[in-house]
Scaffold this active site. Structure first.
Site, mmCIF file in Angstrom:
data_model
loop_
_atom_site.group_PDB
_atom_site.id
_atom_site.type_symbol
_atom_site.label_atom_id
_atom_site.label_comp_id
_atom_site.label_asym_id
_atom_site.label_seq_id
_atom_site.Cartn_x
_atom_site.Cartn_y
_atom_site.Cartn_z
ATOM 1 N N HIS A 1 0.842 -1.211 0.000
ATOM 2 C CA HIS A 1 0.000 0.000 0.000
ATOM 3 C C HIS A 1 0.875 1.258 0.000
ATOM 4 O O HIS A 1 0.660 2.180 -0.803
ATOM 5 C CB HIS A 1 -0.899 -0.066 1.240
ATOM 6 C CG HIS A 1 -1.733 1.145 1.509
ATOM 7 N ND1 HIS A 1 -3.094 1.192 1.270
ATOM 8 C CD2 HIS A 1 -1.422 2.365 2.030
ATOM 9 C CE1 HIS A 1 -3.571 2.383 1.619
ATOM 10 N NE2 HIS A 1 -2.579 3.118 2.094
ATOM 11 N N GLU A 2 1.866 1.299 0.866
ATOM 12 C CA GLU A 2 2.705 2.505 0.980
ATOM 13 C C GLU A 2 3.582 2.704 -0.260
ATOM 14 O O GLU A 2 3.785 3.833 -0.701
ATOM 15 C CB GLU A 2 3.581 2.443 2.240
ATOM 16 C CG GLU A 2 2.810 2.337 3.558
ATOM 17 C CD GLU A 2 1.775 3.424 3.776
ATOM 18 O OE1 GLU A 2 1.875 4.503 3.157
ATOM 19 O OE2 GLU A 2 0.841 3.179 4.559
ATOM 20 N N TRP B 1 -10.701 5.735 -2.218
ATOM 21 C CA TRP B 1 -11.888 6.573 -1.970
ATOM 22 C C TRP B 1 -11.574 8.069 -2.161
ATOM 23 O O TRP B 1 -12.418 8.935 -1.952
ATOM 24 C CB TRP B 1 -12.479 6.310 -0.583
ATOM 25 C CG TRP B 1 -11.612 6.749 0.571
ATOM 26 C CD1 TRP B 1 -11.734 7.913 1.292
ATOM 27 C CD2 TRP B 1 -10.513 6.041 1.160
ATOM 28 N NE1 TRP B 1 -10.767 7.979 2.273
ATOM 29 C CE2 TRP B 1 -10.002 6.839 2.215
ATOM 30 C CE3 TRP B 1 -9.890 4.795 0.907
ATOM 31 C CZ2 TRP B 1 -8.915 6.447 3.001
ATOM 32 C CZ3 TRP B 1 -8.811 4.418 1.700
ATOM 33 C CH2 TRP B 1 -8.336 5.238 2.716
ATOM 34 N N ASP C 1 -9.787 9.076 -6.998
ATOM 35 C CA ASP C 1 -8.400 8.636 -6.857
ATOM 36 C C ASP C 1 -7.610 8.922 -8.137
ATOM 37 O O ASP C 1 -6.478 8.457 -8.282
ATOM 38 C CB ASP C 1 -8.340 7.148 -6.506
ATOM 39 C CG ASP C 1 -8.960 6.277 -7.601
ATOM 40 O OD1 ASP C 1 -9.531 6.818 -8.568
ATOM 41 O OD2 ASP C 1 -8.868 5.032 -7.478
ATOM 42 N N ASP D 1 -4.944 -7.081 5.729
ATOM 43 C CA ASP D 1 -4.026 -7.567 4.687
ATOM 44 C C ASP D 1 -4.654 -8.645 3.792
ATOM 45 O O ASP D 1 -4.482 -8.626 2.565
ATOM 46 C CB ASP D 1 -2.739 -8.115 5.322
ATOM 47 C CG ASP D 1 -1.740 -7.002 5.637
ATOM 48 O OD1 ASP D 1 -2.137 -5.821 5.601
ATOM 49 O OD2 ASP D 1 -0.574 -7.320 5.929
#
Ligand code: ARG
Ligand code: ZN
Ligand code: CA
Length: 315
Positions: free
Chosen positions: A225-226, A237, A245, A286
């Site tokens: 994700h990072e 979102w 996005d 996760d």
């Protein structure tokens, strides 16, 4: 210094090109063997236009410079990863196995090689992406500290605060592994920020799949994700109610999703689409996230081309 070197290369190139030109003119005169005419055509063009050699020398200089920094494996961008471990307790001084397990997850998730990739619902099978970017562990730097938690103000990236400055941040992805605190799993710097703080911070309890990694954040998806943010991806979102996005193939979500939402989960935003809750850029556990979209892939790929903000990593 760089300028001098470049013009030296340019001169050398000009010289060797002229040599080639004479040779090629001679063999073309002989006309005995069949072959490719590209070099002959080039020679003629160079004769007619002296500025062509200058442009070709510029191309060569950029080619050489790019080859010396960019890492391409099978034509794909490979990102060297420097892992900066800041520890107070022995548990925080995580094992190499835990670090490597995270690199492995990144390689799977960014190459559609994660075992849950086939769990993507049929509705999204046309947009699920193989991003095609790989990662290689470059080095692990460890430092003992007295801090119990580091927060989100980049102190872990600064030696003046007892942290570690990034290593070669324009050509290597730096990860800082430490206790962040405040319920934060990790955070990234978007493209465009200072190179002195560029990279991703991840709490050691949410890194990789082994060692100190804690359920439900023990599948390495915090880093996925990072690193998505580090490659310019926004939350799915759009960080607003029914926000954007900036990716057209991801549906509009009401807000962040947590846990593992049951499928289908409908948005109440315009058009009431089924939300792509299994996207890495949502906030689920996760095991609830297992895909990037093709639109997200395009945003990421745009960073690595010539002129892109992370071009120093790529082609
Ligand atoms: N920046 C987010 C946070 O700290 C990361 C969320 C990652 N989600 C996950 N399932 N690992 O909350
Ligand atoms: Zn995020
Ligand atoms: Ca979208």
């Amino acid at each position: 210094m760089k300028k001098i070197l470049l013009s030296a290369v340019a001169l050398l190139m000009l010289f060797s090109c002229q040599n080639e030109t004479t040779e090629i003119t001679q063999s073309a005169d002989a006309v005995t063997k069949r072959g490719c005419a590209s070099q002959e055509v080039l020679a003629a063009q160079m004769k007619a236009d002296p500025t062509l050699a200058l442009r070709m020398n510029e191309i060569e200089a950029l080619t050489q410079k790019t080859m010396s920094t960019a890492r391409l494996v099978n034509g794909k961008v490979q990102i060297p990863v420097v892992v900066n471990v800041l520890y107070r307790t022995t548990a925080e001084n995580i094992s190499l196995a835990q670090i490597q397990s995270q690199i492995d997850v990144l390689n799977k998730d960014f190459n559609a090689a994660n075992s849950d990739f086939n769990s993507v619902p049929a509705l999204f099978s046309g947009v699920k992406a193989n991003v095609g970017i790989s990662f290689v562990l470059d080095q692990v730097i460890r430092k003992s500290t007295t801090k119990t938690s580091w927060g989100t103000t980049d102190t872990m990236k600064k030696t003046t605060y007892g942290g570690l400055a990034p290593t070669s941040p324009t050509t290597k992805l730096n990860l800082w592994i430490c206790t962040i605190g405040g319920g934060i799993l990790g955070y990234a710097q978007f493209p465009g920020g200072s190179s002195s703080t560029d990279g991703v911070a991840i709490d050691s309890k949410y890194l990789g799949t082994t060692g100190t990694a804690i359920y439900p954040y023990n599948l390495g998806r915090t880093a996925t994700h990072e690193v998505g943010h580090w490659m310019n991806l926004r939350h799915i979102w759009g960080d607003a109610t029914c926000g954007s996005d900036l990716v057209s193939d991801t549906p509009t979500h009401n807000t962040a999703n947590y846990g593992v939402p049951a499928y289908p989960h409908y948005s109440t935003c315009s058009g009431t689409p089924v939300e792509m809750t299994m996207n890495y850029m949502d906030y689920t556990d996760d095991r609830g996230m297992y895909m990037f979209s093709n639109g997200q892939k395009s945003r990421m790929a745009a960073l690595f081309v010539s002129g892109g903000s992370r071009a120093s990593f790529g082609i």
